[in-house]
Design an enzyme around this catalytic site. Sequence first.
Site, mmCIF file in Angstrom:
data_model
loop_
_atom_site.group_PDB
_atom_site.id
_atom_site.type_symbol
_atom_site.label_atom_id
_atom_site.label_comp_id
_atom_site.label_asym_id
_atom_site.label_seq_id
_atom_site.Cartn_x
_atom_site.Cartn_y
_atom_site.Cartn_z
ATOM 1 N N HIS A 12 -2.910 -0.198 -4.473
ATOM 2 C CA HIS A 12 -2.387 -1.224 -5.164
ATOM 3 C C HIS A 12 -2.740 -1.291 -6.729
ATOM 4 O O HIS A 12 -4.154 -1.644 -6.870
ATOM 5 C CB HIS A 12 -3.111 -2.403 -4.365
ATOM 6 N N SER A 26 0.679 -1.456 0.056
ATOM 7 C CA SER A 26 0.178 0.041 -0.069
ATOM 8 C C SER A 26 0.917 1.225 0.061
ATOM 9 O O SER A 26 1.508 1.402 0.906
ATOM 10 C CB SER A 26 -0.708 0.052 1.111
ATOM 11 N N ALA A 61 2.611 -2.137 4.359
ATOM 12 C CA ALA A 61 2.195 -1.262 5.112
ATOM 13 C C ALA A 61 1.944 -1.980 6.625
ATOM 14 O O ALA A 61 1.070 -2.953 6.420
ATOM 15 C CB ALA A 61 1.158 -0.275 4.812
ATOM 16 N N HIS A 78 -7.645 4.134 5.852
ATOM 17 C CA HIS A 78 -6.685 3.388 4.959
ATOM 18 C C HIS A 78 -6.039 4.494 3.850
ATOM 19 O O HIS A 78 -5.178 4.431 3.392
ATOM 20 C CB HIS A 78 -7.427 2.359 3.914
ATOM 21 N N HIS A 127 -4.740 -10.347 -1.409
ATOM 22 C CA HIS A 127 -4.975 -10.532 0.067
ATOM 23 C C HIS A 127 -6.080 -11.569 -0.008
ATOM 24 O O HIS A 127 -7.035 -11.446 -0.578
ATOM 25 C CB HIS A 127 -5.353 -9.330 0.866
ATOM 26 N N TYR A 167 -8.247 -11.386 2.546
ATOM 27 C CA TYR A 167 -9.349 -10.657 2.836
ATOM 28 C C TYR A 167 -10.254 -10.081 1.697
ATOM 29 O O TYR A 167 -11.372 -9.738 1.829
ATOM 30 C CB TYR A 167 -9.155 -9.385 3.908
ATOM 31 N N GLU A 168 -9.621 -10.202 0.440
ATOM 32 C CA GLU A 168 -10.258 -9.790 -0.668
ATOM 33 C C GLU A 168 -11.379 -11.095 -1.255
ATOM 34 O O GLU A 168 -11.895 -10.915 -2.189
ATOM 35 C CB GLU A 168 -9.627 -9.380 -1.821
ATOM 36 N N MET A 197 -2.011 -7.046 7.338
ATOM 37 C CA MET A 197 -3.028 -8.349 6.928
ATOM 38 C C MET A 197 -2.349 -8.944 5.568
ATOM 39 O O MET A 197 -3.103 -9.242 4.708
ATOM 40 C CB MET A 197 -4.291 -7.252 6.214
ATOM 41 N N SER A 198 -1.131 -8.794 5.178
ATOM 42 C CA SER A 198 -0.433 -9.398 4.168
ATOM 43 C C SER A 198 0.887 -10.142 4.381
ATOM 44 O O SER A 198 1.016 -10.541 5.484
ATOM 45 C CB SER A 198 -0.128 -8.298 3.066
ATOM 46 N N ASN A 225 1.101 3.744 10.945
ATOM 47 C CA ASN A 225 0.416 3.894 12.053
ATOM 48 C C ASN A 225 0.644 3.376 13.247
ATOM 49 O O ASN A 225 1.119 1.985 13.186
ATOM 50 C CB ASN A 225 -1.250 3.890 11.784
HETATM 51 N N1 HPA Z 1 -3.819 -3.183 11.263
HETATM 52 C C1 HPA Z 1 -3.644 -4.041 10.510
HETATM 53 N N2 HPA Z 1 -2.921 -3.804 9.192
HETATM 54 C C2 HPA Z 1 -2.554 -2.557 9.075
HETATM 55 C C3 HPA Z 1 -2.722 -1.528 9.879
HETATM 56 C C4 HPA Z 1 -3.146 -1.820 11.090
HETATM 57 O O1 HPA Z 1 -3.391 -0.857 11.817
HETATM 58 N N3 HPA Z 1 -2.001 -0.398 9.262
HETATM 59 C C5 HPA Z 1 -1.654 -0.826 8.055
HETATM 60 N N4 HPA Z 1 -1.936 -2.149 7.876
#
Ligand code: HPA
Length: 282
Positions: free
Chosen positions: A67, A36, A119, A253, A89, A91-92, A217-218, A241
Site C-alpha cells: 500500500h 494490496s 485482496a 501477506h 484500515h 486494524y492499523e 479486512m477492508s 488465497n
Molecule cells: N483473510 C482475511 N483477509 C484477507 C485474506 C484472508 O485470508 N487474504 C487476503 N485478505
Amino acid sequence: MIYSTYTNTNINDNVNKIKSKVPESFTPKIGLVLGSGLGSLAEQIQDPEHFSFFDLFGFGHSSVKGHKGTLTLGYLFGLPVACLQGRPHYYEGNDDDVMRTPIRTLKALGCEIVILTNAAASTNAEVKPGSLVLIKDHINFSFKSPLVGPNDDQFGPRFPPMDDAYDPELRQQFLAAANQLNIKLTEGVYFGVLGPAYETPAEIRAYTMLGANLVGMSTIPEVIVARHAGLKVAAISTVTNLACGLSDEKLNHDDVIVVAAKASNDLSRLLNLFMENLNVTA
Ligand code: HPA
C-alpha cells in the site's frame, strides 16, 4: 466515550491543496481505491499529479506493505480519476475520522462513482487464487462503522440505507465487460473482519455458514462512507488465497501481494473496458 469531533475543515483544505496543483478544468469523476498488490494500475494514469497521504489531512499513514499511500489524479483509460494507492484500515489503529476522510475528499473533489479493489480470501475452493470476484453485498463482521458519532448532515443522512450498496447497474456493466473480454467474473458476498490476524479454520467454517464468499479486512468502511455521501459504488476482490482451512498453504501477506499483482493484468483490462463503456463525460 469521546467521539472525534468531526469538522469539514480538513476536507476543504485537502480539496484546496489538490485543486491548486491540477488544471482548473480537471474534475475527477471516478474515485479508485487500489488494495494490496494492485497499485500498479495507478502507473497507467496519464498526466498524473501525485499527493502523499502524509501531505493530506486525515488520510492516515499507509503502514501496510503493498500500500503505497499516494493519491494520484489524472486520466485513466480516457476518464478523469482520483486514485488512492493504498487505504487506511481499522486494524492499523486508525480512528473513524481517518476512515471517512479519503472517501469524503473524493466526493468533494467531484467524484460520482467509487470503484474499490481489494485482496480477499475465497471460501469456495472452486474460486481459486488469481480469480476476480465482483462484490454484490457485504456482511460487516468487524462491528466497526466510520459513521458512529454525531452525523454530519452535509454529507448524508443519519441512517443511510445499504440495500443497494453495490450499484446494480455498475455490476451489470462489469459483468458485461468481463463477458466481452472472456475474463471469468463471479459475484460474491464480502465478509469483512477487523483483522489483522488471519482467521482460524473454525471461524471460516462459521463465516461460510453465515453467507461469506470472500473474507477480507477492508472495503466495507469505505462503502459505508461512500453510500452515506451518495456516491455510487462498485467493488472487486482479487482472490489471493483460499480461506484458512481450505488448503494446506500457510497464509502470509507476501504471497497475497504476489498473487494480487499477477491478477492485476486481468483487473486492468476489465477496468479499461468498463470505463470505456461508462457514460461519464471527461
Ligand atoms: N483473510 C482475511 N483477509 C484477507 C485474506 C484472508 O485470508 N487474504 C487476503 N485478505
